[in-house]
Design a protein around this motif. Sequence first.
Motif, PDB file in Angstrom:
ATOM      1  N   CYS A 142       0.929  -1.241  -0.171  1.00  0.00           N
ATOM      2  CA  CYS A 142       0.094   0.041   0.087  1.00  0.00           C
ATOM      3  C   CYS A 142       0.773   1.471   0.046  1.00  0.00           C
ATOM      4  CB  CYS A 142      -1.007  -0.002   1.327  1.00  0.00           C
ATOM      5  SG  CYS A 142      -2.231  -1.193   1.226  1.00  0.00           S
ATOM      6  N   GLN A 143       2.042   1.078   0.800  1.00  0.00           N
ATOM      7  CA  GLN A 143       2.902   2.206   0.749  1.00  0.00           C
ATOM      8  C   GLN A 143       3.361   2.561  -0.763  1.00  0.00           C
ATOM      9  OE1 GLN A 143       5.544   1.123   3.925  1.00  0.00           O
ATOM     10  NE2 GLN A 143       4.236   2.143   5.619  1.00  0.00           N
ATOM     11  N   VAL A 202       0.696   4.236  -2.872  1.00  0.00           N
ATOM     12  CA  VAL A 202       0.756   5.585  -2.764  1.00  0.00           C
ATOM     13  C   VAL A 202       1.987   6.443  -3.393  1.00  0.00           C
ATOM     14  CG1 VAL A 202       0.550   7.369  -1.063  1.00  0.00           C
ATOM     15  CG2 VAL A 202      -0.715   5.397  -0.656  1.00  0.00           C
ATOM     16  N   ASP A 259       1.117   8.889  -6.330  1.00  0.00           N
ATOM     17  CA  ASP A 259       1.587  10.404  -6.371  1.00  0.00           C
ATOM     18  C   ASP A 259       2.560  10.959  -7.374  1.00  0.00           C
ATOM     19  OD1 ASP A 259       0.238  10.583  -4.030  1.00  0.00           O
ATOM     20  OD2 ASP A 259       1.652  10.402  -2.796  1.00  0.00           O
ATOM     21  N   GLU A 286     -10.005  11.796  -4.896  1.00  0.00           N
ATOM     22  CA  GLU A 286     -10.448  11.826  -3.728  1.00  0.00           C
ATOM     23  C   GLU A 286     -11.950  11.176  -3.456  1.00  0.00           C
ATOM     24  OE1 GLU A 286     -10.767  15.841  -5.748  1.00  0.00           O
ATOM     25  OE2 GLU A 286      -9.395  14.313  -5.559  1.00  0.00           O
ATOM     26  N   GLU A 328      -4.524   4.213   1.175  1.00  0.00           N
ATOM     27  CA  GLU A 328      -3.882   5.230   2.001  1.00  0.00           C
ATOM     28  C   GLU A 328      -4.001   5.189   3.481  1.00  0.00           C
ATOM     29  OE1 GLU A 328      -4.540   8.929  -1.326  1.00  0.00           O
ATOM     30  OE2 GLU A 328      -6.081   8.900   0.165  1.00  0.00           O
ATOM     31  N   ARG A 329      -5.007   4.768   3.913  1.00  0.00           N
ATOM     32  CA  ARG A 329      -5.067   4.431   5.403  1.00  0.00           C
ATOM     33  C   ARG A 329      -4.051   3.438   5.838  1.00  0.00           C
ATOM     34  NH1 ARG A 329     -10.590   5.643   4.481  1.00  0.00           N
ATOM     35  NH2 ARG A 329     -11.184   3.343   4.445  1.00  0.00           N
ATOM     36  N   GLU A 360      -0.522   4.097   5.955  1.00  0.00           N
ATOM     37  CA  GLU A 360      -0.098   5.044   7.225  1.00  0.00           C
ATOM     38  C   GLU A 360       0.116   4.384   8.529  1.00  0.00           C
ATOM     39  OE1 GLU A 360      -2.892   7.980   7.229  1.00  0.00           O
ATOM     40  OE2 GLU A 360      -2.172   9.145   5.493  1.00  0.00           O
TER      41      GLU A 360
END
Length: 392
Positions: A179-180, A183, A187, A374, A383-384, A387
């Motif tokens: 997941c990281q 992102v 990006d 979004e 994204e959650r 993190e």
Amino acid sequence: MQYLFVGAGQAGTQIVDQIFAHDNIDLRAEAIAFNSTIQDLERLDNIPQERWYGISRNQGLVGGTERGFEEQVTGGFGQTPTASDEVMKRNEGEVGRVLDEVYAELEADPSTLQYAFIFLGFGGGTGCGIAPHLAREIRSYSPSEMDIIAVGVLPNTQLVDATGWEDDDDAGGGQITQCQNTVFGLDNLETEVESIVLVDNQRLALDVAQGNEFSDYNRYVADAFLDIVLGAERERTGGDLDVQMQDVDLQDLVRFIDGDGFRAGYATLGRGVRQTESLLGYLTPGKIGRRPIRETELIADAIDRQTLDGFTPTDAESAVAVAQAPAWCWNEKEISLGAVYDELLYYCSDANAGWAVTKRNLASVTTAFRFERENLDRIAEIERIAEREGST
């Protein structure tokens, strides 16, 4: 050469390989595979070795037919896209050299390149690290304006949830790392391309692919992508039609799924298919064995089989569909483009639809729905997870 299909990393090269399994796709398109693992390149059946390029930590881009290819391309990037990103930064301009080789061999004019499609996996270390560089250098190489559409595979995150993942769970930790990486890839890529079409590996747990096989899922993605992007050109037969075709060309597609000029639009794909004749119809000429076609069922299947988990069509900004069927279906009004269009408008107020004739005894509707990043709950979920603490 009007179309360029580029595979980046394992997932991306496998999908492009499935696309080039289709007849005649190579008449107007060329495939190039970039990967850091020789074993993955050797699994390709439809991309020749002269179109392989290895990503070497020390040597940059190495052609698949170069002497010492096996010694120079020694392995992947261990789910670390920042490492492959650094290799591409150190070797800026090498993609232009690759394209020079390809165009020289084809004796083609680079100004004919209008569209490039870059396929990648977001969870690994190669694809999402190199894809933004590929997009930027391909765009710089073309002397004319062009559009670039990325097709990116999202990781399965089912092992990670709010209560079930422990810090020492290797599988859960691996999914957090993926997941990281996702992102990081999104990006960096979304400012280099017009659109990012999302393909979600979490859909493998659903009914998109039979038997949960990656090869089946890749084939589904390849078929849907070709239908929506090149359907009318691949399937046009023309002469036996009593009605005038209404195509959705690539400019239509780009308009309906691209972003605002500064940031890519996000899109999903879905495909509904029905046989138009029973076995008796295959064996007997005439109308015996023909099956009724219902546009609502085709659209419902296309929506149910979107390539994004948690897909909600009413959240889309715009939508486009391509309907394909044999000539007799159109001539006898067995299928109606108006009905397909009206069904799209039920979900999305900004819609377009076109159609094409196929020689196969199949009727299909393939859809693409466009979203703002979004508004995608699946991206927010990734994204959650990215993190969370305790990842490796």
